[in-house]
Design an enzyme around this catalytic site. Structure first.
Site, mmCIF file in Angstrom:
data_model
loop_
_atom_site.group_PDB
_atom_site.id
_atom_site.type_symbol
_atom_site.label_atom_id
_atom_site.label_comp_id
_atom_site.label_asym_id
_atom_site.label_seq_id
_atom_site.Cartn_x
_atom_site.Cartn_y
_atom_site.Cartn_z
ATOM 1 N N ASN A 11 23.883 45.316 -60.020
ATOM 2 C CA ASN A 11 25.081 46.100 -60.328
ATOM 3 C C ASN A 11 24.659 47.377 -61.078
ATOM 4 O O ASN A 11 24.035 47.297 -62.131
ATOM 5 C CB ASN A 11 26.020 45.227 -61.182
ATOM 6 C CG ASN A 11 27.311 45.933 -61.521
ATOM 7 O OD1 ASN A 11 27.304 47.107 -61.875
ATOM 8 N ND2 ASN A 11 28.418 45.227 -61.433
ATOM 9 N N ASP A 13 26.718 49.804 -62.212
ATOM 10 C CA ASP A 13 27.807 50.440 -62.972
ATOM 11 C C ASP A 13 27.321 51.139 -64.238
ATOM 12 O O ASP A 13 27.775 52.232 -64.578
ATOM 13 C CB ASP A 13 28.831 49.392 -63.435
ATOM 14 C CG ASP A 13 29.611 48.780 -62.295
ATOM 15 O OD1 ASP A 13 29.509 49.261 -61.152
ATOM 16 O OD2 ASP A 13 30.337 47.793 -62.561
ATOM 17 N N HIS A 14 26.427 50.453 -64.964
ATOM 18 C CA HIS A 14 26.093 50.973 -66.290
ATOM 19 C C HIS A 14 25.082 52.106 -66.259
ATOM 20 O O HIS A 14 24.859 52.760 -67.282
ATOM 21 C CB HIS A 14 25.709 49.834 -67.218
ATOM 22 C CG HIS A 14 26.901 48.942 -67.437
ATOM 23 N ND1 HIS A 14 28.091 49.427 -67.932
ATOM 24 C CD2 HIS A 14 27.123 47.652 -67.117
ATOM 25 C CE1 HIS A 14 28.986 48.454 -67.954
ATOM 26 N NE2 HIS A 14 28.423 47.370 -67.452
ATOM 27 N N HIS A 47 31.400 48.660 -59.142
ATOM 28 C CA HIS A 47 32.818 48.394 -59.418
ATOM 29 C C HIS A 47 33.533 49.726 -59.576
ATOM 30 O O HIS A 47 33.265 50.472 -60.524
ATOM 31 C CB HIS A 47 32.893 47.568 -60.709
ATOM 32 C CG HIS A 47 34.269 47.140 -61.108
ATOM 33 N ND1 HIS A 47 34.505 46.329 -62.185
ATOM 34 C CD2 HIS A 47 35.488 47.403 -60.580
ATOM 35 C CE1 HIS A 47 35.807 46.106 -62.311
ATOM 36 N NE2 HIS A 47 36.427 46.768 -61.353
ATOM 37 N N ARG A 49 36.441 51.124 -60.851
ATOM 38 C CA ARG A 49 37.581 50.734 -61.694
ATOM 39 C C ARG A 49 38.711 51.723 -61.529
ATOM 40 O O ARG A 49 38.485 52.892 -61.203
ATOM 41 C CB ARG A 49 37.160 50.668 -63.166
ATOM 42 C CG ARG A 49 36.150 49.573 -63.458
ATOM 43 C CD ARG A 49 35.915 49.486 -64.955
ATOM 44 N NE ARG A 49 37.027 48.854 -65.616
ATOM 45 C CZ ARG A 49 37.046 47.602 -66.063
ATOM 46 N NH1 ARG A 49 35.986 46.840 -65.921
ATOM 47 N NH2 ARG A 49 38.104 47.110 -66.640
ATOM 48 N N ARG A 53 35.909 54.657 -65.106
ATOM 49 C CA ARG A 53 35.125 54.873 -66.331
ATOM 50 C C ARG A 53 33.624 54.933 -66.067
ATOM 51 O O ARG A 53 32.876 55.462 -66.856
ATOM 52 C CB ARG A 53 35.443 53.823 -67.388
ATOM 53 C CG ARG A 53 34.880 52.462 -67.092
ATOM 54 C CD ARG A 53 35.085 51.531 -68.263
ATOM 55 N NE ARG A 53 36.482 51.171 -68.430
ATOM 56 C CZ ARG A 53 36.886 50.004 -68.943
ATOM 57 N NH1 ARG A 53 35.998 49.114 -69.340
ATOM 58 N NH2 ARG A 53 38.162 49.719 -69.059
ATOM 59 N N HIS A 54 33.167 54.328 -64.973
ATOM 60 C CA HIS A 54 31.732 54.478 -64.655
ATOM 61 C C HIS A 54 31.549 54.966 -63.217
ATOM 62 O O HIS A 54 31.330 56.155 -62.994
ATOM 63 C CB HIS A 54 30.899 53.241 -65.011
ATOM 64 C CG HIS A 54 31.541 51.897 -64.787
ATOM 65 N ND1 HIS A 54 32.032 51.506 -63.578
ATOM 66 C CD2 HIS A 54 31.746 50.856 -65.638
ATOM 67 C CE1 HIS A 54 32.505 50.274 -63.693
ATOM 68 N NE2 HIS A 54 32.360 49.854 -64.934
ATOM 69 N N GLU A 74 33.158 46.079 -55.820
ATOM 70 C CA GLU A 74 34.074 45.327 -56.693
ATOM 71 C C GLU A 74 35.298 46.166 -56.951
ATOM 72 O O GLU A 74 35.181 47.364 -57.259
ATOM 73 C CB GLU A 74 33.406 45.052 -58.044
ATOM 74 C CG GLU A 74 32.461 43.914 -58.045
ATOM 75 C CD GLU A 74 31.899 43.701 -59.440
ATOM 76 O OE1 GLU A 74 32.469 44.191 -60.426
ATOM 77 O OE2 GLU A 74 30.859 43.065 -59.526
ATOM 78 N N THR A 104 34.859 44.898 -70.352
ATOM 79 C CA THR A 104 34.267 44.499 -69.079
ATOM 80 C C THR A 104 35.228 43.480 -68.473
ATOM 81 O O THR A 104 36.281 43.218 -69.050
ATOM 82 C CB THR A 104 32.847 43.922 -69.292
ATOM 83 O OG1 THR A 104 32.312 43.529 -68.029
ATOM 84 C CG2 THR A 104 32.861 42.718 -70.232
ATOM 85 N N THR A 105 34.880 42.928 -67.307
ATOM 86 C CA THR A 105 35.795 41.988 -66.658
ATOM 87 C C THR A 105 35.792 40.689 -67.443
ATOM 88 O O THR A 105 34.833 39.921 -67.396
ATOM 89 C CB THR A 105 35.342 41.749 -65.200
ATOM 90 O OG1 THR A 105 35.075 43.025 -64.624
ATOM 91 C CG2 THR A 105 36.413 41.054 -64.402
ATOM 92 N N GLU A 155 32.956 34.038 -56.351
ATOM 93 C CA GLU A 155 31.929 34.331 -57.345
ATOM 94 C C GLU A 155 32.380 33.675 -58.641
ATOM 95 O O GLU A 155 33.456 33.988 -59.171
ATOM 96 C CB GLU A 155 31.750 35.841 -57.522
ATOM 97 C CG GLU A 155 30.668 36.147 -58.569
ATOM 98 C CD GLU A 155 30.141 37.565 -58.522
ATOM 99 O OE1 GLU A 155 30.062 38.142 -57.416
ATOM 100 O OE2 GLU A 155 29.809 38.096 -59.590
ATOM 101 N N HIS A 198 27.993 37.560 -64.225
ATOM 102 C CA HIS A 198 28.530 38.073 -65.481
ATOM 103 C C HIS A 198 27.749 37.563 -66.676
ATOM 104 O O HIS A 198 27.702 36.363 -66.926
ATOM 105 C CB HIS A 198 30.024 37.770 -65.689
ATOM 106 C CG HIS A 198 30.676 38.854 -66.508
ATOM 107 N ND1 HIS A 198 30.554 38.922 -67.864
ATOM 108 C CD2 HIS A 198 31.384 39.944 -66.146
ATOM 109 C CE1 HIS A 198 31.182 39.999 -68.299
ATOM 110 N NE2 HIS A 198 31.687 40.645 -67.275
ATOM 111 N N GLY A 220 24.062 43.071 -63.781
ATOM 112 C CA GLY A 220 24.025 44.502 -64.073
ATOM 113 C C GLY A 220 23.621 44.841 -65.489
ATOM 114 O O GLY A 220 22.540 45.381 -65.728
#
Ligand code: PXP
Length: 251
Positions: A11, A13-14, A47, A49, A53-54, A74, A104-105, A155, A198, A220
């Protein structure tokens, strides 16, 4: 019995979170995705969102165009996201819950209360040629709901377990791991493809890799954090190694 291969979805995202902290183009999540694949990732997860945001819309399109391995998109189940996903045509979509205020989720989808709402999303994405997974709590009720929504993949949310490990609450960690283990067996028995993700680090990834029903981990935050110290490629190689060690214990 031969155990099924275990895939690693990285992942990114970050990487985008760090980029967005400065507003410029660096570091580029697409570059990270290409490097991750070179280092052994079997797929890339991102993801989009609702608050962007990312990952941005442009990132998602660039990822789809650039990577040679499956893209796992995602998203929250909203009309806008459905349109973007169908236009992007990723290999897979993972439907996740989304609250703007969360960092986060935080939990799995409400697949029980949200059954009638979610089912048309699964149907339209499936008819669009996208493999759909539902990010759910590791419970038999959620799994039964996922089956009834006709999702082919679930998942399992490993966040509660990983958090308990992180804060050193070993009794809770044991209970949470047992939930993941039982849910993986139950979901496999109900004919679902089982993924997990996660909060995973090397140790928790090694442990969850021993569950034979699980065929994909999506990881991630830990990898991007480790990349600061050892580089992204090395972090991914170490993660793969941990997964293989865990898998060997699956028999
Ligand atoms: N799987 C899903 C469905 C997620 O929402 C996330 C977080 O974006 C992950 C996996 C990866 O979690 P982490 O970044 O904690 O490894």
């Amino acid at each position: 019995m031969t155990t099924k291969p275990l895939r690693l979805g990285v992942n990114v995202d970050h990487v985008a979170t760090i980029r967005n902290a400065r507003g410029g183009p660096r570091p580029d999540p697409v570059r990270a995705a290409l490097l991750a694949i070179e280092a052994g990732a079997d797929g890339i997860t991102a993801h989009l969102r609702e608050d962007r945001r990312h990952i941005t819309d442009a990132d998602m399109a660039r990822l789809k165009a650039a990577i040679s391995k499956p893209l796992n998109f995602e998203m929250a189940a909203t009309g806008q996201m459905l349109d973007i996903a169908l236009a992007t045509a990723p290999h897979a979509v993972c439907l996740v819950p989304e609250k703007r205020t969360e960092r986060t989720t935080e939990g799995g989808l409400d697949v029980i209360g949200g059954h009638d709402y979610l089912a048309p999303y699964v149907d339209q994405l499936t008819r669009g040629g996208v493999r759909v997974s539902l990010f759910i709590e590791p419970s038999p009720e959620s799994i039964d709901a996922a089956v009834s929504i006709k999702a082919p993949v679930v998942e399992l949310h490993t966040g509660a377990w990983c958090h308990a490990v992180e804060v050193g609450d070993l009794a809770l960690a044991d209970r949470e791991f047992a939930r993941v283990q039982e849910a993986a067996a139950y979901a496999g028995g109900r004919g679902l493809e089982v993924h997990a993700g996660h909060g995973l680090d090397y140790d928790t990834a090694r442990r969850v890799s021993a569950l034979p029903q699980i065929v994909e981990l999506n990881i991630g935050h830990f990898l991007v954090g480790e990349a600061v110290f050892v580089g992204l490629a090395e972090a991914i190689r170490r993660m793969r190694q941990a997964m293989e060690e865990g898998r060997a214990a699956a028999g």
